[in-house]
Design a protein around this motif. Structure first.
Motif, PDB file in Angstrom:
ATOM      1  N   PHE A   1       8.780  18.028   3.630  1.00  0.00           N
ATOM      2  CA  PHE A   1       8.356  17.304   2.437  1.00  0.00           C
ATOM      3  C   PHE A   1       6.841  17.182   2.391  1.00  0.00           C
ATOM      4  O   PHE A   1       6.152  17.371   3.407  1.00  0.00           O
ATOM      5  N   ASP A   2       6.348  16.860   1.246  1.00  0.00           N
ATOM      6  CA  ASP A   2       4.911  16.758   1.036  1.00  0.00           C
ATOM      7  C   ASP A   2       4.372  15.487   1.702  1.00  0.00           C
ATOM      8  O   ASP A   2       4.729  14.380   1.295  1.00  0.00           O
ATOM      9  N   PRO A   3       3.496  15.610   2.704  1.00  0.00           N
ATOM     10  CA  PRO A   3       2.986  14.418   3.388  1.00  0.00           C
ATOM     11  C   PRO A   3       2.054  13.572   2.531  1.00  0.00           C
ATOM     12  O   PRO A   3       1.729  12.441   2.897  1.00  0.00           O
ATOM     13  N   ARG A   4       1.645  14.095   1.367  1.00  0.00           N
ATOM     14  CA  ARG A   4       0.787  13.311   0.473  1.00  0.00           C
ATOM     15  C   ARG A   4       1.585  12.401  -0.458  1.00  0.00           C
ATOM     16  O   ARG A   4       1.017  11.542  -1.131  1.00  0.00           O
ATOM     17  N   GLU A   5       2.907  12.572  -0.459  1.00  0.00           N
ATOM     18  CA  GLU A   5       3.740  11.830  -1.397  1.00  0.00           C
ATOM     19  C   GLU A   5       3.588  10.309  -1.261  1.00  0.00           C
ATOM     20  O   GLU A   5       3.468   9.618  -2.282  1.00  0.00           O
ATOM     21  N   PRO A   6       3.571   9.742  -0.056  1.00  0.00           N
ATOM     22  CA  PRO A   6       3.438   8.276   0.035  1.00  0.00           C
ATOM     23  C   PRO A   6       2.128   7.752  -0.559  1.00  0.00           C
ATOM     24  O   PRO A   6       2.063   6.606  -1.012  1.00  0.00           O
ATOM     25  N   LEU A   7       1.098   8.578  -0.551  1.00  0.00           N
ATOM     26  CA  LEU A   7      -0.197   8.162  -1.093  1.00  0.00           C
ATOM     27  C   LEU A   7      -0.214   8.203  -2.613  1.00  0.00           C
ATOM     28  O   LEU A   7      -1.038   7.530  -3.246  1.00  0.00           O
ATOM     29  N   ARG A   8       0.672   8.992  -3.198  1.00  0.00           N
ATOM     30  CA  ARG A   8       0.739   9.091  -4.658  1.00  0.00           C
ATOM     31  C   ARG A   8       1.623   8.008  -5.258  1.00  0.00           C
ATOM     32  O   ARG A   8       1.474   7.654  -6.424  1.00  0.00           O
ATOM     33  N   ARG A   9       2.551   7.510  -4.462  1.00  0.00           N
ATOM     34  CA  ARG A   9       3.547   6.576  -4.969  1.00  0.00           C
ATOM     35  C   ARG A   9       2.932   5.214  -5.315  1.00  0.00           C
ATOM     36  O   ARG A   9       2.058   4.718  -4.616  1.00  0.00           O
ATOM     37  N   LEU A  10       3.434   4.609  -6.382  1.00  0.00           N
ATOM     38  CA  LEU A  10       3.167   3.200  -6.636  1.00  0.00           C
ATOM     39  C   LEU A  10       4.010   2.408  -5.645  1.00  0.00           C
ATOM     40  O   LEU A  10       5.238   2.500  -5.661  1.00  0.00           O
ATOM     41  N   PRO A  11       3.404   1.631  -4.756  1.00  0.00           N
ATOM     42  CA  PRO A  11       4.200   0.870  -3.787  1.00  0.00           C
ATOM     43  C   PRO A  11       5.158  -0.093  -4.490  1.00  0.00           C
ATOM     44  O   PRO A  11       4.825  -0.685  -5.515  1.00  0.00           O
ATOM     45  N   ALA A  12       6.334  -0.222  -3.933  1.00  0.00           N
ATOM     46  CA  ALA A  12       7.357  -1.093  -4.521  1.00  0.00           C
ATOM     47  C   ALA A  12       6.901  -2.543  -4.523  1.00  0.00           C
ATOM     48  O   ALA A  12       6.147  -2.982  -3.649  1.00  0.00           O
ATOM     49  N   ALA A  13       7.388  -3.284  -5.501  1.00  0.00           N
ATOM     50  CA  ALA A  13       7.056  -4.708  -5.581  1.00  0.00           C
ATOM     51  C   ALA A  13       7.494  -5.449  -4.323  1.00  0.00           C
ATOM     52  O   ALA A  13       6.830  -6.392  -3.880  1.00  0.00           O
ATOM     53  N   ALA A  14       8.603  -5.014  -3.725  1.00  0.00           N
ATOM     54  CA  ALA A  14       9.079  -5.663  -2.501  1.00  0.00           C
ATOM     55  C   ALA A  14       8.080  -5.503  -1.370  1.00  0.00           C
ATOM     56  O   ALA A  14       7.876  -6.423  -0.556  1.00  0.00           O
ATOM     57  N   VAL A  15       7.429  -4.353  -1.283  1.00  0.00           N
ATOM     58  CA  VAL A  15       6.420  -4.131  -0.242  1.00  0.00           C
ATOM     59  C   VAL A  15       5.168  -4.945  -0.543  1.00  0.00           C
ATOM     60  O   VAL A  15       4.558  -5.544   0.362  1.00  0.00           O
ATOM     61  N   ALA A  16       4.774  -4.990  -1.816  1.00  0.00           N
ATOM     62  CA  ALA A  16       3.624  -5.817  -2.194  1.00  0.00           C
ATOM     63  C   ALA A  16       3.883  -7.283  -1.860  1.00  0.00           C
ATOM     64  O   ALA A  16       2.971  -8.008  -1.422  1.00  0.00           O
ATOM     65  N   ASN A  17       5.113  -7.729  -2.032  1.00  0.00           N
ATOM     66  CA  ASN A  17       5.492  -9.093  -1.680  1.00  0.00           C
ATOM     67  C   ASN A  17       5.448  -9.301  -0.166  1.00  0.00           C
ATOM     68  O   ASN A  17       4.941 -10.314   0.332  1.00  0.00           O
TER      69      ASN A  17
END
Length: 232
Positions: free
Chosen positions: A102-118
């Motif tokens: 898989f693309d290792p850059r994918e986590p950097l492109r993602r909008l982090p989930a609200a649960a993680v922000a919490n």
């Protein structure tokens, strides 16, 4: 033998831990696990990449208070050492994704989930607006329940993925035992007031609840297969 503060903290965590354990088992036993595991790695990256910045924030605040705050002074010693130990763990996750194709850059492109922000954002609030020692409750949850060494073999069997895609879990199965024991010794050696000990417990309970919500978001995801754009 742990003393009062760590025993009380662990007892509080145990109140909510069964629910988190059940959610984890639901993920690992999911018939969609092969699709969900890369999604899990992406979610975990959005959380783990905050670990060092969170500790640096707490260290800065603790240093500002250390002259007349014994608990903050003890926290400075712990964080100075532990920040070095946690460097680069977010990159392990990207390497795991790459090992799976898989693309290792994918986590950097993602909008982090609200649960993680919490999960993470509450710690910044407590560090800046109450006391940086609150972070220890968060750390106690994230490092206090290391994965079983047998988990990787079981996940490999269920997903068909190679061992190289599970290096983060495998490393933390060993590292987190050491880090957990070090943290409990640190907490027991701190001159925590009743209010500070209560705050550490509150932080821990929040982190268990928010971590459960983050796993639930992974289970609910239907986008995981799209990560496979870089697979052969």
């Amino acid at each position: 033998m742990t003393t009062r503060h760590s025993r009380v903290l662990l007892a509080k965590i145990e109140l909510l831990l069964p629910r988190l354990a059940m959610t984890s088992q639901e993920l690992w036993n999911s018939p969609r696990l092969r699709d969900l595991y890369p999604e899990y790695l992406c979610m975990l990256h959005t959380a783990i990449r905050s670990t060092v910045p969170l500790m640096e924030c707490a260290l800065e605040e603790a240093e500002n208070r250390a002259a007349d705050d014994p608990a903050a002074e003890a926290l400075v010693t712990y964080l100075t050492r532990h920040i070095r130990e946690e460097q680069g763990h977010d990159e392990w996750l990207r390497q795991d994704l790459e090992a799976l194709g898989f693309d290792p850059r994918e986590p950097l492109r993602r909008l982090p989930a609200a649960a993680v922000a919490n999960l993470v954002g509450a710690q910044y609030y407590w560090i800046r607006h109450y006391h940086p020692v609150c972070l220890l409750g968060h750390v106690a949850v994230l490092e206090g329940n290391p994965p079983s060494p047998r988990l990787v073999d079981e996940l490999m069997r269920r997903t068909g993925y190679p061992r190289s895609g599970f290096r983060t879990l495998e490393r933390h199965a060993a590292l987190d035992v050491k880090h957990r024991d070090e943290l409990l010794r640190t907490i027991d050696g701190m001159p925590l007031t009743h209010d500070l000990a209560t705050a550490v417990g509150l932080s821990a309970l929040h982190s268990v609840d928010a971590a459960d919500a983050a796993l639930r978001a992974v289970l609910a995801s239907r986008r995981a297969p799209a990560l496979a754009a870089t697979q052969a």
